[in-house]
Design an enzyme around this catalytic site. Sequence first.
Site, PDB file in Angstrom:
ATOM      1  N   GLY A  51       0.832  -1.197   0.000  1.00  0.00           N
ATOM      2  CA  GLY A  51       0.000   0.000   0.000  1.00  0.00           C
ATOM      3  C   GLY A  51       0.867   1.249   0.000  1.00  0.00           C
ATOM      4  O   GLY A  51       0.522   2.269   0.598  1.00  0.00           O
ATOM      5  N   ALA A  52       2.002   1.168  -0.706  1.00  0.00           N
ATOM      6  CA  ALA A  52       3.029   2.215  -0.632  1.00  0.00           C
ATOM      7  C   ALA A  52       2.581   3.547  -1.200  1.00  0.00           C
ATOM      8  O   ALA A  52       3.170   4.583  -0.883  1.00  0.00           O
ATOM      9  CB  ALA A  52       4.294   1.748  -1.358  1.00  0.00           C
ATOM     10  N   GLY A  97      -0.377   4.924  -0.667  1.00  0.00           N
ATOM     11  CA  GLY A  97      -1.437   5.497   0.163  1.00  0.00           C
ATOM     12  C   GLY A  97      -0.931   6.512   1.165  1.00  0.00           C
ATOM     13  O   GLY A  97       0.270   6.653   1.403  1.00  0.00           O
ATOM     14  N   TYR A 104      -0.738   3.918  19.768  1.00  0.00           N
ATOM     15  CA  TYR A 104      -0.744   4.445  21.130  1.00  0.00           C
ATOM     16  C   TYR A 104       0.184   3.644  22.047  1.00  0.00           C
ATOM     17  O   TYR A 104       0.723   4.174  23.011  1.00  0.00           O
ATOM     18  CB  TYR A 104      -2.163   4.475  21.696  1.00  0.00           C
ATOM     19  CG  TYR A 104      -2.837   5.817  21.496  1.00  0.00           C
ATOM     20  CD1 TYR A 104      -3.012   6.339  20.215  1.00  0.00           C
ATOM     21  CD2 TYR A 104      -3.256   6.583  22.573  1.00  0.00           C
ATOM     22  CE1 TYR A 104      -3.589   7.583  20.020  1.00  0.00           C
ATOM     23  CE2 TYR A 104      -3.839   7.831  22.386  1.00  0.00           C
ATOM     24  CZ  TYR A 104      -3.997   8.324  21.104  1.00  0.00           C
ATOM     25  OH  TYR A 104      -4.553   9.556  20.922  1.00  0.00           O
ATOM     26  N   GLY A 108       2.997   2.700  21.322  1.00  0.00           N
ATOM     27  CA  GLY A 108       4.368   3.136  21.082  1.00  0.00           C
ATOM     28  C   GLY A 108       4.667   4.508  21.627  1.00  0.00           C
ATOM     29  O   GLY A 108       5.795   4.992  21.506  1.00  0.00           O
ATOM     30  N   LYS A 109       3.680   5.166  22.223  1.00  0.00           N
ATOM     31  CA  LYS A 109       3.905   6.511  22.764  1.00  0.00           C
ATOM     32  C   LYS A 109       4.745   6.445  24.042  1.00  0.00           C
ATOM     33  O   LYS A 109       4.625   5.504  24.838  1.00  0.00           O
ATOM     34  CB  LYS A 109       2.562   7.198  23.039  1.00  0.00           C
ATOM     35  CG  LYS A 109       1.820   7.599  21.760  1.00  0.00           C
ATOM     36  CD  LYS A 109       0.531   8.320  22.069  1.00  0.00           C
ATOM     37  CE  LYS A 109      -0.177   8.797  20.810  1.00  0.00           C
ATOM     38  NZ  LYS A 109       0.551   9.885  20.127  1.00  0.00           N
ATOM     39  N   HIS A 112      -7.468   2.234  21.190  1.00  0.00           N
ATOM     40  CA  HIS A 112      -6.382   3.027  21.779  1.00  0.00           C
ATOM     41  C   HIS A 112      -6.508   3.160  23.292  1.00  0.00           C
ATOM     42  O   HIS A 112      -5.594   2.804  24.050  1.00  0.00           O
ATOM     43  CB  HIS A 112      -6.351   4.432  21.158  1.00  0.00           C
ATOM     44  CG  HIS A 112      -6.081   4.457  19.695  1.00  0.00           C
ATOM     45  ND1 HIS A 112      -5.234   3.567  19.074  1.00  0.00           N
ATOM     46  CD2 HIS A 112      -6.535   5.274  18.705  1.00  0.00           C
ATOM     47  CE1 HIS A 112      -5.179   3.837  17.781  1.00  0.00           C
ATOM     48  NE2 HIS A 112      -5.970   4.871  17.537  1.00  0.00           N
ATOM     49  N   GLN A 150      -0.055  13.574  24.829  1.00  0.00           N
ATOM     50  CA  GLN A 150       0.104  14.609  23.814  1.00  0.00           C
ATOM     51  C   GLN A 150      -0.729  15.818  24.228  1.00  0.00           C
ATOM     52  O   GLN A 150      -1.671  15.678  24.998  1.00  0.00           O
ATOM     53  CB  GLN A 150      -0.343  14.084  22.430  1.00  0.00           C
ATOM     54  CG  GLN A 150      -1.810  13.681  22.354  1.00  0.00           C
ATOM     55  CD  GLN A 150      -2.185  13.009  21.046  1.00  0.00           C
ATOM     56  OE1 GLN A 150      -1.404  12.277  20.445  1.00  0.00           O
ATOM     57  NE2 GLN A 150      -3.388  13.257  20.579  1.00  0.00           N
TER      58      GLN A 150
END
Length: 529
Positions: A30-31, A33, A211, A213-214, A272, A400
């Site tokens: 899907g490169a 997109g 989320y 990885g935050k 999330h 965030q």
Amino acid sequence: MPSERTSKSKVTHVSHEEWTREGLAIIVVGASGDLAKKKTFPSLLSLFNDELLPLNTKIYGFARSKMTDEQLREKLRPYLSKYEDTVVQDFLDRCFYQSGRGYGDVDSWQELNTKLTNFEEEATENENNKSNRLFYFAIPPNVFAETGEAIKTSCMAPNVPAIDRSSPSPAGFSRMIVEKPFGRDLESCKDILHRLGQHFDESNLFRIDHYLGKEMVQNLMVMRFGNLWMEQIWNRNSVECVMLTFKEPFGTEGRGGYFDQYGIIRDIIQNHLLQVMCLLCMECPNKLDGPEAGEKIRDEKVRVLESMPPVTLDEVFLGQYEGYTDDETITNKQSNCPTFALVRCFINNPRWAGVPIVFKAGKALNERKAEMRIQFKDAPAAEQLFGTKVPRNEIVMKLQPRETIYMKSNIKTPGFGSAPIQSELEVKYDTRYFNSSTESNPDAYSRLILDVLRGRSASFVRSDELVRAWEIFTPLLHQIEEENIQPHIYEAGSRGPDGADAWSAEKSGYVRNDEYVYHDGTVCRKSSL
């Protein structure tokens, strides 16, 4: 390969791991997109810039669009402007493209496999005896099955069972990163799991929820289990309520056609915020770091979900911002799709029994914010002791826009006064650890892609987690749709619908201190208290 990257390498925290000395082919499916251009490739460049990818790395884009290698590079270049031109060019020189008539086009995948095999032979001739493949599915779920079947048939690394071993390519891992949505209810989730499970083992599938990885979410393990005092207060005896919040100041902005099929509960809360809540509330596993910690952490997350009863309609407050259906991509102008939701849950285990867990998520609100907030019970006899109402303590972890941890604590009013007032003990990541304009925390996608390369599964969603999460929310979601439950209308740019704050306070027991102001780094003089 460009000489400046192959002739030397920086020592990093992963340099001792075997995969860093092996070849690596990354295939972005899907490169062409938006997700690939805006998130996947920039995150790969971030890893490349920090020298966290093997020296022998190539990146291949696969999509249906007709493009040359150079056309792909020019499409990507505007999204990579954060880095120096020489680094960007070095990265783009490693990017190539393969088109297919569809994502299940076996002939095109076989053609790509030939290119991968040639690269792997060259990469392993000099230094390594292995080369690995990482597939990133930046595609919608309805093409997962055909894509997975074509890859399994034609393009897996040759050490995977049921694959033609006549290829001369050396053995290595084949891992898949799969993007949400993982269905829109329990049945569709099980269908996706079945379709992917036909082709790939669970150990090769990494279902990404960014989320997880935050920084603040990944910090939870150390924050909770690396501090003596935390365990003593992290339970029903001390905690009044737990609140997880997501707010953004804009609406669907042309994505209404997609959003209207899902709504804010599916889009944010069921995945999330629920994932974050599991880490916030789970019991301590007996291992928290290293490759073997992944399954132990995910086991504890599942135990939390298994302790939660399905959400019922009386535990939900729904809203929709005024003008939502003006989005041209929304065809149902009578849509009851919620853009705002408050949801109360409970975890029926000894640690959390009776403590309200409240999720709040909304679009077109008054600010951008994502945070975890724990409010504690009243200090015993505080009002009698001080002759005035004493604010409750809170721990707030902001995900965030600015990564911050602060504890709302009570101190004496500065000067001649003696009344308790609320202040904060805090750590701001951008000033405490990244005090330079050129330094910052890695983005969530970069962090998670690196975890996949390292074979660390803790920050990815296991199939049984998905199933249980949908079991909790599917009955509610079906009822909202089948009974056409109408949301409360609210003005864009506001805090949300009228009555939402009162509902939240009643359901959670949260007591708001209206006199408290978070000054976010500004000096608060005595005269302003």
